[in-house]
Design a protein around this motif. Structure first.
Motif, PDB file in Angstrom:
ATOM      1  N   PRO A 245     -30.023 -35.328 -60.520  1.00  0.00           N
ATOM      2  CA  PRO A 245     -29.779 -36.161 -61.710  1.00  0.00           C
ATOM      3  C   PRO A 245     -28.314 -36.457 -61.978  1.00  0.00           C
ATOM      4  O   PRO A 245     -27.966 -37.549 -62.447  1.00  0.00           O
ATOM      5  N   HIS A 246     -27.441 -35.492 -61.685  1.00  0.00           N
ATOM      6  CA  HIS A 246     -26.021 -35.626 -61.990  1.00  0.00           C
ATOM      7  C   HIS A 246     -25.392 -36.835 -61.299  1.00  0.00           C
ATOM      8  O   HIS A 246     -24.472 -37.466 -61.836  1.00  0.00           O
ATOM      9  N   GLU A 247     -25.878 -37.172 -60.110  1.00  0.00           N
ATOM     10  CA  GLU A 247     -25.259 -38.225 -59.307  1.00  0.00           C
ATOM     11  C   GLU A 247     -25.383 -39.603 -59.938  1.00  0.00           C
ATOM     12  O   GLU A 247     -24.587 -40.497 -59.648  1.00  0.00           O
ATOM     13  N   ARG A 280     -21.870 -39.840 -55.982  1.00  0.00           N
ATOM     14  CA  ARG A 280     -21.668 -40.415 -57.311  1.00  0.00           C
ATOM     15  C   ARG A 280     -22.050 -41.887 -57.324  1.00  0.00           C
ATOM     16  O   ARG A 280     -21.813 -42.620 -56.371  1.00  0.00           O
ATOM     17  N   LEU A 281     -22.660 -42.302 -58.431  1.00  0.00           N
ATOM     18  CA  LEU A 281     -23.012 -43.703 -58.635  1.00  0.00           C
ATOM     19  C   LEU A 281     -21.770 -44.493 -59.013  1.00  0.00           C
ATOM     20  O   LEU A 281     -20.939 -44.033 -59.807  1.00  0.00           O
ATOM     21  N   THR A 282     -21.629 -45.684 -58.437  1.00  0.00           N
ATOM     22  CA  THR A 282     -20.536 -46.565 -58.814  1.00  0.00           C
ATOM     23  C   THR A 282     -21.060 -47.992 -58.949  1.00  0.00           C
ATOM     24  O   THR A 282     -22.092 -48.348 -58.369  1.00  0.00           O
ATOM     25  N   VAL A 378     -20.082 -42.435 -62.348  1.00  0.00           N
ATOM     26  CA  VAL A 378     -19.956 -40.977 -62.327  1.00  0.00           C
ATOM     27  C   VAL A 378     -18.626 -40.638 -61.659  1.00  0.00           C
ATOM     28  O   VAL A 378     -18.422 -40.935 -60.488  1.00  0.00           O
ATOM     29  N   PRO A 379     -17.681 -40.036 -62.390  1.00  0.00           N
ATOM     30  CA  PRO A 379     -16.364 -39.748 -61.813  1.00  0.00           C
ATOM     31  C   PRO A 379     -16.427 -38.629 -60.780  1.00  0.00           C
ATOM     32  O   PRO A 379     -17.353 -37.811 -60.800  1.00  0.00           O
TER      33      PRO A 379
END
Length: 403
Positions: A245-247, A280-282, A378-379
């Motif tokens: 989920p964090h990603e 991470r999502l960008t 997401v940084p």
């Protein structure tokens, strides 16, 4: 989890100009002849999107909310009739297996899913019943989803009742949630999203009644463009078998960090408190000079090396060509990236790619590429909240999950 979508074809696909969607949205229209105009109308609240291909699973019985709470990432016991939320069902390793939208009417909990989730989710929930007072049913063949950027209950024809409405909580940070995106003005705040559950047999009547009041139909491309621009994660599009989920910044709306034990909780807590998500999502602004879009799975490259994959791309009516991508955590937020795709959406290269894959053509399909500028969702330093100084943005610490 299953990769096989149920066979379905919407009654609205007979409309003039309708072009069938593919992948997750197979069975409904991608557009009805003018996707940009449809998108503008949808953004203004004057169009509706047929999402009748979606799955719907119901859970009834007096133990339903407490039972679902024990199985999922969200606290559902406090839901009152009409409340909307979302939850995740995770693997032991904390990877996302199902991500339903959740609505309760006081007697039944409604789980709105992607078509490819529904059967697997219903089967898995059935195996987890034990002696509890719950009943699970996949009702996807009886219920449709009609989406819009406003609540349509006051204007839907009376004969379409009953109508239930799920209001997307994104991007508000729920109780027990945590936001990874560092921004004062989250673009998702400008996107209201409502999913109306109505009997499938009433779908045509509902749309006809709305059209009499000046509403138009928009296709799935329009809905996707607004979703991408809002940084909104979607199961099956932005997820794969490794997603946690964090990603995707899903901690803000789908995870309660203070709830009791559930499958996958250890990974959720460990990554959030002590570690960093490996990817991470960008958000990507794409070079618009190509007049094409990369398809899902197109590579994202930095200095010739693959550092991620595009998960979704669309032409936005104001922002132009945009995309979401999942990158290695170590990719610098200010890096200018290149997106490369051997099969370009909407071109004849797909046939060439099939020929090459089947060994029937000696020529490889042409490769197209796009310059891509990042907006960080997401940084790189997301997570590791225990003992960190508030407001300090640390740089990436190398590594990351191999893509």
């Amino acid at each position: 989890m299953t990769d096989t979508a149920p066979s379905y074809s919407s009654v609205l696909l007979h409309r003039h100009g309708a072009v069938s969607a593919e992948a997750l949205d197979e069975g409904v229209a991608a557009h009805y002849g003018d996707p940009v105009h449809e998108q503008r109308a949808l953004a203004r609240g004057r169009a509706v999107v047929d999402q009748s291909q979606r799955g719907v699973v119901t859970v009834s019985g007096p133990d339903r909310l407490s039972w679902l709470t024990t199985l999922s990432s969200q606290v559902l016991t406090g839901l009152t009739p009409g409340d909307s939320t979302e939850t995740l069902f995770l693997s032991i390793q904390g990877r996302v297996e199902f991500a339903p939208h959740v609505l309760d009417d006081g007697q039944t909990t409604w789980l709105i899913t992607e078509a490819r989730e529904a059967a697997g989710l219903a089967d898995w929930l059935t195996t987890m019943r034990f002696a509890l007072r719950v009943e699970i049913e996949d009702v996807s063949d009886r219920w449709a989803v009609l989406a819009a950027t406003r609540d349509l209950r006051e204007v839907l024809p009376a004969e379409t009742d009953p109508v239930l409405v799920w209001h997307d909580p994104w991007p508000d940070v729920g109780v027990g949630g945590h936001a990874y995106a560092v921004t004062k003005d989250h673009p998702g705040a400008a996107r209201s999203w409502y999913e109306h559950l109505l009997p499938l047999a009433s779908l045509e009547t509902a749309v006809a009644g709305l059209e009499e009041q000046g509403y138009t139909l928009a296709g799935s491309w329009a809905a996707e463009a607004l979703r991408i621009e809002a940084w909104r994660p979607r199961w099956g599009a932005d997820t794969d078998e490794k997603t946690i989920p964090h990603e995707l910044d899903w901690m803000r709306t789908a995870v309660h960090l203070a709830k009791g034990c559930y499958k996958g909780q250890e990974t959720v807590a460990r990554v959030h408190n002590l570690g960093h998500p490996p990817r991470r999502l960008t958000f990507l602004d794409l070079d618009g000079s190509q007049h094409t879009l990369p398809g899902p799975g197109a590579t994202v490259e930095l200095n010739g090396k693959v550092v991620g994959r595009v998960t979704a791309a669309q032409l936005h009516h104001e922002a132009g060509p945009i995309a979401l991508a999942v990158l290695k955590r170590s990719v610098a937020p200010d890096a200018v990236l290149t997106v490369r795709d051997a099969v370009v959406q909407g071109s004849d290269d797909a046939a060439a790619a099939d020929d090459a894959a089947n060994g029937t053509s000696a020529d490889a399909p042409a490769t197209e590429q796009w310059a891509a500028a990042q907006t960080v969702v997401v940084p790189p330093d997301a997570g590791s909240v225990v003992g960190r100084t508030q407001g300090l943005m640390r740089g990436p610490r190398g590594g990351g999950m191999r893509l």
